[in-house]
Scaffold this active site. Sequence first.
Site, PDB file in Angstrom:
ATOM      1  CG  ASP A 160       4.092  -5.283  -3.484  1.00  0.00           C
ATOM      2  OD1 ASP A 160       4.165  -4.058  -3.229  1.00  0.00           O
ATOM      3  OD2 ASP A 160       4.173  -6.158  -2.597  1.00  0.00           O
ATOM      4  CB  CYS A 209       1.247  -7.590  -0.972  1.00  0.00           C
ATOM      5  SG  CYS A 209       2.745  -8.237  -0.197  1.00  0.00           S
ATOM      6  CG  HIS A 259      11.943  -8.328   0.980  1.00  0.00           C
ATOM      7  ND1 HIS A 259      11.145  -8.027   2.065  1.00  0.00           N
ATOM      8  CD2 HIS A 259      11.132  -8.964   0.090  1.00  0.00           C
ATOM      9  CE1 HIS A 259       9.917  -8.457   1.830  1.00  0.00           C
ATOM     10  NE2 HIS A 259       9.877  -9.012   0.649  1.00  0.00           N
ATOM     11  CE  LYS A 270       4.126  -4.469   0.023  1.00  0.00           C
ATOM     12  NZ  LYS A 270       4.795  -5.781   0.077  1.00  0.00           N
TER      13      LYS A 270
HETATM   14  C1  VGL Z   1       4.299 -10.770  -1.697  1.00  0.00           C
HETATM   15  C2  VGL Z   1       4.948 -12.904  -1.176  1.00  0.00           C
HETATM   16  C3  VGL Z   1       6.093 -12.430  -0.602  1.00  0.00           C
HETATM   17  C4  VGL Z   1       3.301  -9.865  -2.358  1.00  0.00           C
HETATM   18  C5  VGL Z   1       5.447 -10.268  -1.106  1.00  0.00           C
HETATM   19  O1  VGL Z   1       3.676  -8.755  -2.793  1.00  0.00           O
HETATM   20  O2  VGL Z   1       2.113 -10.272  -2.457  1.00  0.00           O
HETATM   21  N1  VGL Z   1       4.044 -12.071  -1.708  1.00  0.00           N
HETATM   22  N2  VGL Z   1       6.334 -11.112  -0.576  1.00  0.00           N
HETATM   23 ZN    ZN Z   2       8.221 -10.252  -0.098  1.00  0.00          ZN
END
Ligand code: VGL
Ligand code: ZN
Length: 193
Positions: free
Chosen positions: A11, A141, A55, A97
């Site tokens: 991410d 994540c 998302h 994801k």
């Molecule tokens: C994440 C908060 C919300 C992450 C994803 O990638 O760590 N954190 N969505």
């Molecule tokens: Zn998220």
Amino acid sequence: MERGSALLIVDVQNDFCPGGALGVPDGDRVAVPLSRAAERFRGAGLPVFASRDWHPAVTRHFKEYGGMWPPHCVQGSPGAAFHPDLRLPPGTTVISKGIDPDRDSYSAFEGINDDGATLGSCLASLGVGHLYIGGLATDYCVRSSALDAVRAGLTVTLLTDCVAGVELQPGDSARALEEMAEAGVRFATVDGI
Ligand code: VGL
Ligand code: ZN
């Protein structure tokens, strides 16, 4: 980086970097060392995976619909794009994801590639036994992906100079690192592997 190793970059997206919708302090600083790691894996003929939070506009993950977070990483938006400093070698598999509007799906193991195959099945079919992980965010994540990787029976090494945390509560990242260590996750730096 023995045979059977792979790299998972979690991410590293604009929305998780300073100025983004859910900016992680110093989030952008992981992009350069992770690009170097990706180049080394690629050079050694080892697989590279890059997950992205992906998302729908309406999801229970977002505050407005009952979740914890401001809207971020909405599919196709500039915030969902990988950070421009992240250089992904040709052949990198992108894992998306957070697509299911009913789940948070923090772990990359809940994600799929462009053909709909899960990360777990991709790793299994490549014979990956050791997963190196870095990215964002340490306390969400990255944590969740590393713990799932251990549960999947993989040896897991966290690249400690390639992670940064959200820190909703101060100490969240430190606690996540402790939890990972207790689960058997190893720690290394990019130049140490
Ligand atoms: C994440 C908060 C919300 C992450 C994803 O990638 O760590 N954190 N969505
Ligand atoms: Zn998220």
